[in-house]
Design a protein around this motif. Structure first.
Motif, PDB file in Angstrom:
ATOM      1  N   ALA A  99      41.209  37.504  39.507  1.00 25.77           N
ATOM      2  CA  ALA A  99      39.809  37.585  39.954  1.00 25.77           C
ATOM      3  C   ALA A  99      39.566  36.633  41.120  1.00 25.77           C
ATOM      4  CB  ALA A  99      38.869  37.261  38.800  1.00 25.77           C
ATOM      5  N   THR A 151      40.817  37.725  44.585  1.00 22.05           N
ATOM      6  CA  THR A 151      40.075  38.732  45.363  1.00 22.05           C
ATOM      7  C   THR A 151      39.200  38.059  46.428  1.00 22.05           C
ATOM      8  OG1 THR A 151      38.093  38.729  43.952  1.00 22.05           O
ATOM      9  CG2 THR A 151      39.864  40.257  43.334  1.00 22.05           C
ATOM     10  N   PHE A 153      40.084  42.280  34.716  1.00 15.85           N
ATOM     11  CA  PHE A 153      41.462  42.018  35.139  1.00 15.85           C
ATOM     12  C   PHE A 153      42.310  41.889  33.887  1.00 15.85           C
ATOM     13  CE2 PHE A 153      38.674  40.633  38.530  1.00 15.85           C
ATOM     14  CZ  PHE A 153      39.250  41.238  39.635  1.00 15.85           C
ATOM     15  N   GLY A 183      33.638  39.728  37.676  1.00 14.55           N
ATOM     16  CA  GLY A 183      34.715  40.407  36.953  1.00 14.55           C
ATOM     17  C   GLY A 183      34.868  39.789  35.573  1.00 14.55           C
ATOM     18  N   LEU A 232      34.572  37.896  44.556  1.00 15.54           N
ATOM     19  CA  LEU A 232      33.704  37.923  43.375  1.00 15.54           C
ATOM     20  C   LEU A 232      32.986  36.593  43.204  1.00 15.54           C
ATOM     21  CD1 LEU A 232      36.064  39.774  40.868  1.00 15.54           C
ATOM     22  CD2 LEU A 232      34.061  40.702  42.046  1.00 15.54           C
ATOM     23  N   TRP A 250      37.762  38.607  32.583  1.00 13.79           N
ATOM     24  CA  TRP A 250      39.170  38.340  32.293  1.00 13.79           C
ATOM     25  C   TRP A 250      39.269  37.763  30.900  1.00 13.79           C
ATOM     26  CZ3 TRP A 250      36.394  36.111  36.304  1.00 13.79           C
ATOM     27  CH2 TRP A 250      35.894  34.823  36.057  1.00 13.79           C
TER      28      TRP A 250
END
Lengths: 328, 328
Positions: A91, A94, A51, A80, A97, A82
């Protein structure tokens, strides 16, 4: 010391590493298809996207869409990456995750300055705030990571003693803020490690931190990736980051097109051949590697996808079939 | 055991391995230019050509012309490869090559049958005649080589004990015919080795033959080449075959285009970084690797030629110049 683990745990970083460095015109559906295929190989931890600012990393502009499209698989953690709070919140948003907080220090002041425009003191000072932000969101902080732990293109060699010192400081920061790290990642970000150096640094970090696991994030930019992984295995390391087909690359190499992370299926083959469990179906993973190569439309550096697995050869030989192994 | 040697000796096989597998339209002058450049890097043993049937290996049809064009360098041995007496006589006829007799056994009956259409008994029986032919020409026989010493695509795994047995038989044949081998080569012809297997096989051969040196001929077809080399170094192995830029390939892989011999400059970098002398100027060797890539007109698998050496980075950093390392 020769302290090979019985099994290893792989964090698959291919989708994130690979699609981040590609030019940005890869269809979202292809990314999802690769991630879904990887989730069926036995890999339990797949880093899917980062991200980050889409203006700077166009290949990750569709991060949310990729995550939305992934089919959940029981027991598989999709994660993810970041680099700041904004990315973390994306993140989190979403809602799909597996969220893990990570503290990061740099063994190279020059690289920290270059990468994040921060001094080491600023980086230290930022960690408690980061922990609070994770705690506020109910995200556990279990991992600490040392970037450029073996050397840096912008600063040079890194002493093992300094890495030990950083790890100690990182653990102290975590404890002071109500967290307890149980995994320390050592990143060979710019491929300065060699097998003997791996043994030395891992050995010293391990001696000073016998109560935490060590993971290795190794780059193959100078061809030593699997030799370094073997040295890590000899020192009992059981956690490795890797990228299917060797997806990704190194922006700091002498020429563009240099190799990045070690290749997952090559690591799996090496471990399997030495009797170390990986939990991964190598043939299914090779299929993913070939799929990745089709998706990016250029050759990827992994070797086993071309060389073939030995288990497949043994099975063919057991069936009395010795012919199908010559170049197709 | 961790018995790293202080220095290693490399037999450079790139020109022979590489130009043999290429399609055959590489100008003789280019081959000569690469060999001449390699001879200035500090490499002391360069295998230049093979004397084989030009109808079967068109890339080696100009073997005599290549050898004729090489500029001799003090202290550098240029050698050739042959598979039969006819080839041996062609090599001898050049009057320019360093001639070495070599005995070869196969750890795989299936591969021997396939490659030379011989049984192991026939292969044994042929060795005394071969020795006589070498002796007649005044060529010393010092090396014994075991092909497929770690496994074979056509037969499967090979036991360490069997390799030890073959080595013993080969040494006995040599002694019975007035020769004494001082170097035993173990070939991972089809890339079945893994680091632990290297340690085991080398360990057993070494224990049974403490008076001879061991050399490793490793293929990188499954990505384990340098990890295997590191395992060999740990067992005190100081002789390695390698190919500049990873020239060559593997005709037995799952797909064509698979990697062949380990890459010389990657091996040199690994050794240099671990404090093991190679006698080779890595920067000059990288230039040769880039030249080889230009000559064959397709990417070659070596990593250091793209990733760059660490010594070069350290020198730039010592000059206060941290910028020129990003992708050119």
């Amino acid at each position: 010391m020769n302290d090979l683990p019985k099994r290893i745990f792989i964090k698959e970083e291919g989708p994130r590493e690979g699609f981040q460095i590609e030019s940005g015109d890869i269809p979202t559906a292809d990314k999802i298809a690769l991630i879904d295929a990887l989730a069926k190989t036995g890999l339990k931890h797949i880093q899917t996207v980062s991200f980050v600012n889409p203006a700077r990393v166009p290949g990750m502009a569709d991060a949310e869409a990729v995550v939305a499209g992934i089919t959940p698989v029981e027991g598989v953690h999709f994660t993810g990456l970041w680099l700041n709070n904004q990315g973390f919140l994306r993140a989190l948003e979403t809602k799909k995750l597996h969220m893990e907080g990570k503290l990061t220090l740099y063994a190279s002041r020059a690289f920290l300055k270059r990468n994040q425009n921060r001094t080491l003191e600023q980086q230290f000072a930022a960690q408690p705030e980061l922990i609070k932000s994770y705690q506020h969101a109910g995200v556990p902080v279990r991992t600490g990571f040392v970037t450029a732990a073996f050397g840096c293109n912008f600063q040079g060699d890194v002493d093992a003693a300094y890495v030990v010192e950083l790890v100690g400081q990182m653990r102290a920061i975590a404890r002071d803020n109500g967290e307890d790290l149980d995994l320390i990642g050592l990143g060979d970000t710019m491929a300065w490690a060699n097998p003997e150096k791996i043994r030395r640094v891992v050995g010293e970090v391990r001696a000073a931190n016998p109560d935490v696991a060590i993971s290795l994030h190794l780059h193959d930019t100078r061809g030593l990736g699997l030799a370094n992984a073997y040295a890590g295995l000899q020192m009992g390391v059981a956690h490795f980051d890797a990228a299917v087909a060797g997806l990704g690359g190194c922006p700091f190499a002498r020429h563009s097109g240099a190799a990045g992370n070690i290749c997952t299926e090559d690591l799996v083959l090496m471990c399997e051949e030495m009797g170390i469990e990986t939990g991964v179906d190598l043939e299914a993973l090779i299929d993913c590697a070939l799929m990745a190569e089709k998706i990016v439309r250029h050759p990827l550096p992994g070797k086993v996808k071309t060389g073939g697995s030995l288990r497949a050869l043994r099975e063919k030989l057991a069936l009395g079939d010795a012919t199908p192994v010559v170049a197709e």
